[in-house]
Scaffold this active site. Structure first.
Site, PDB file in Angstrom:
ATOM      1  N   SER A 119      91.398 -23.514  60.759  1.00 46.84           N
ATOM      2  CA  SER A 119      92.217 -22.303  60.880  1.00 46.84           C
ATOM      3  C   SER A 119      93.312 -22.137  59.837  1.00 46.84           C
ATOM      4  CB  SER A 119      92.847 -22.227  62.270  1.00 46.84           C
ATOM      5  OG  SER A 119      91.966 -21.581  63.158  1.00 46.84           O
ATOM      6  N   LYS A 122      93.248 -19.068  57.715  1.00 44.17           N
ATOM      7  CA  LYS A 122      93.896 -17.810  58.068  1.00 44.17           C
ATOM      8  C   LYS A 122      95.085 -17.502  57.168  1.00 44.17           C
ATOM      9  CE  LYS A 122      92.436 -17.681  62.949  1.00 44.17           C
ATOM     10  NZ  LYS A 122      91.623 -18.887  63.144  1.00 44.17           N
ATOM     11  N   SER A 176      96.260 -18.268  66.659  1.00 43.48           N
ATOM     12  CA  SER A 176      95.082 -18.548  65.839  1.00 43.48           C
ATOM     13  C   SER A 176      93.863 -17.773  66.315  1.00 43.48           C
ATOM     14  CB  SER A 176      94.773 -20.053  65.836  1.00 43.48           C
ATOM     15  OG  SER A 176      93.992 -20.400  64.727  1.00 43.48           O
TER      16      SER A 176
END
Length: 432
Positions: A119, A122, A176
Site C-alpha cells: 500500500s 498509494k 488504505s
C-alpha cells in the site's frame, strides 16, 4: 551489441571532476544469486525473518537506475556516512533515511534493491492525482471501483454513493482503502479511466526519477511486474510531503464518511492506521502497507529541531516490531546524525530528463553530494531504466554494470510470533 565509441571517452572526461561522497559501502554485484560485497562493505543489520513465499523475480538491474543520486548507493549492503554510528537492527530487507528539505540521503540498506510496494504504492497515486483532482468535487463511486480483492483493505464506500474527492483521499490515506485508490485512479485517468490513471502514475514515477518503480495497480495490491525501491519511495514521499493537501490528509487522525440516504447507508468515522502519529513526537504522517508477497512496507516522516526526515522500508516482518516502530527507530538514528551527513541525494523532479540532454547534468544527477541545498525531490524514471546517455556515465561512475538486482530474502527462518504478539495488540494486515 551496441558500442558507444567516442561518447564513452567524452562522458569520462565530463564525469572525472565530479566530487563523490566517501562511503564505506561500495557497489555490490550479484553472483550466482548471492551478493558479493567488496571488502569493507558491511552487511545490513537485518534480523532474519521467514519468507512466506518466493517473491516475483524483479527486472534485470539497470546500472543507471542503481546509481541515481550517487553511485555509493548502488549496493545491496549498508551505506553510511563516515564515522556514523551503526543503525538499529530491523527486519526490513531494504530501507532509506533521507532529509525532506535538503534532499540528502543520510543512509540506507540496499537503497536501490527491488522490492514489492504493497500500500505504500498509494503515495505514488497521491503524488500523481492530487494536482489533477479538485477536492471539493462530488463524484459517484462505481461498481468498478469496488472490484477489489476480497478481504483487502477498504474504507466502506458504497456503489452509487456520492462523495467529495477529499473524503476519498482521506479514505485512501487513513484506512488504505483499495476502492478509494481505484476511484481516484479512474477519476484522474481521463478517457481511459483507471488504465489511464495507472499510466499517469508511471509517467509521474519517471518524472520524479523513480527509475525502479512500476505500477500495475493503483492500490498496491500485488500485480505481475510491480516493483519499487526504498530510494524511489523516498523520492515519491518527498513529492507528497511538498503538497499541502497531502500533509493535511496524512496528519489527520479521524474523519467522517458521510451518510448516503438514497442507499440507506449511515455516516461512520474512520481512524488513521499510521500509529507513528500517536507515538512519535513530531510525526508528520506516512503510509503503511502489507501483502503476502510484499510483507510489511512503511513510509513515515517526522520533524525535530527544524529538520524533517523521511524513512522508507520494504520487506519487513514483525516478530518484535511493527513497521512503524522499525521506521521510528531509523528516524531516531537519522536525527542523531550531523546535519551535513549524507551518502547521496534525492534527485529533483525532471532532473534526469534534463540530464539526458546534458552530459554535465548527468554527472550532477549521479553525484552523491552535488546539489543538496535547495533540491526539489526527484528526476525521471523509466521502467526499469531510461536515458542511454545516463547509462554511459553510470558505467563509469559505478565501475561496471551491476548484473541482477534481485529482491533479497533471508533464507534463515526464525519462529515468527503471530502478528500482534508482544506488540500491544493485533496489527491488521492491509492486503495492500
Amino acid at each position: 551489441m551496441r558500442t558507444w565509441g567516442p561518447s564513452v571517452a567524452l562522458a569520462a572526461a565530463l564525469l572525472a571532476p565530479v566530487p563523490m561522497l566517501p562511503t564505506p559501502a561500495a557497489a555490490g554485484t550479484r553472483t550466482g544469486g548471492t551478493t558479493a560485497r567488496p571488502a569493507g562493505a558491511p552487511p545490513c543489520p537485518n534480523v532474519p525473518a521467514p519468507t512466506i513465499r518466493p517473491p516475483q523475480p524483479p527486472p534485470a538491474a539497470d546500472p543507471a537506475a542503481r546509481a541515481v543520486g550517487g553511485g555509493g548507493q548502488a549496493t545491496a549492503g549498508l551505506v553510511l556516512p563516515p564515522a556514523a554510528p551503526a543503525p538499529p537492527a530491523v527486519t526490513a530487507t531494504s530501507w532509506v533515511v533521507a532529509d525532506l528539505d535538503t534532499g540528502a540521503v543520510l543512509g540506507g540498506c540496499g537503497p536501490h534493491e527491488y522490492g514489492v510496494p504493497a500500500s505504500v504504492q498509494k503515495l505514488l497515486l497521491a503524488a500523481t492525482m492530487l494536482p489533477r483532482l479538485n477536492p471539493d468535487r462530488e463524484v459517484t463511486v462505481t461498481a468498478e471501483d469496488l472490484a477489489i480483492e476480497p478481504g483487502s483493505s477498504a474504507v466502506g464506500l458504497a456503489t452509487g454513493g456520492r462523495y467529495r474527492i477529499e473524503t476519498i483521499w482521506l479514505g485512501l490515506l487513513l484506512k488504505s482503502g483499495n476502492e478509494a485508490a481505484n476511484a481516484l485512479a479512474r477519476l484522474g485517468g481521463g478517457p481511459d479511466g483507471m488504465a489511464g490513471g495507472i499510466r499517469a502514475m508511471n509517467e509521474e514515477a519517471r518524472r520524479l526519477g523513480a527509475l525502479q518503480t512500476h505500477a500495475v495497480t493503483p492500490s498496491g495490491l500485488d500485480g505481475p511486474g510491480q516493483f519499487t525501491s526504498a530510494y524511489d519511495l523516498a523520492l515519491i514521499a518527498r513529492a507528497c510531503f511538498a503538497d499541502a493537501a497531502f500533509r493535511r490528509y496524512a496528519a489527520t487522525r479521524t474523519a467522517q464518511v458521510p451518510a448516503q440516504p438514497a442507499l440507506r447507508k449511515k455516516a461512520f468515522q474512520i481512524q488513521n492506521d499510521n500509529m507513528l502519529l500517536d507515538h512519535y513526537p513530531g510525526a508528520l504522517g506516512g503510509k503503511t502497507g502489507f501483502t503476502d508477497l510484499a510483507r510489511h512496507t512503511y513510509v513515515g516522516a517526522a520533524e525535530r529541531g527544524g529538520r524533517r526526515l523521511v524513512v522508507t522500508l520494504l520487506g519487513a516482518e514483525i516478530p518484535t516490531q511493527r513497521g512503524w516502530q522499525q521506521g521510528a527507530a531509523l528516524l531516531d538514528w537519522g536525527f542523531g546524525l550531523p546535519r551535513d551527513a549524507a551518502v547521496g541525494r534525492l534527485v529533483r523532479p525532471g532532473e534526469l530528463d534534463r540530464a539526458a540532454a546534458s552530459p554535465t547534468g548527468a554527472a550532477s544527477a549521479l553525484a552523491g553530494g552535488a546539489g543538496l541545498r535547495g533540491a526539489g525531490s526527484a528526476g525521471t524514471g523509466a521502467w526499469p531504466g531510461a536515458g542511454p546517455s545516463i547509462a554511459v556515465g553510470v558505467v563509469l561512475v559505478v565501475g561496471g554494470a551491476v548484473l541482477l538486482a534481485r529482491r533479497r530474502r533471508h533464507a534463515a527462518a526464525v519462529a515468527a510470533l503471530p502478528p500482534g504478539a508482544a506488540l500491544g495488540g493485533p496489527e491488521r494486515p492491509e492486503g495492500a
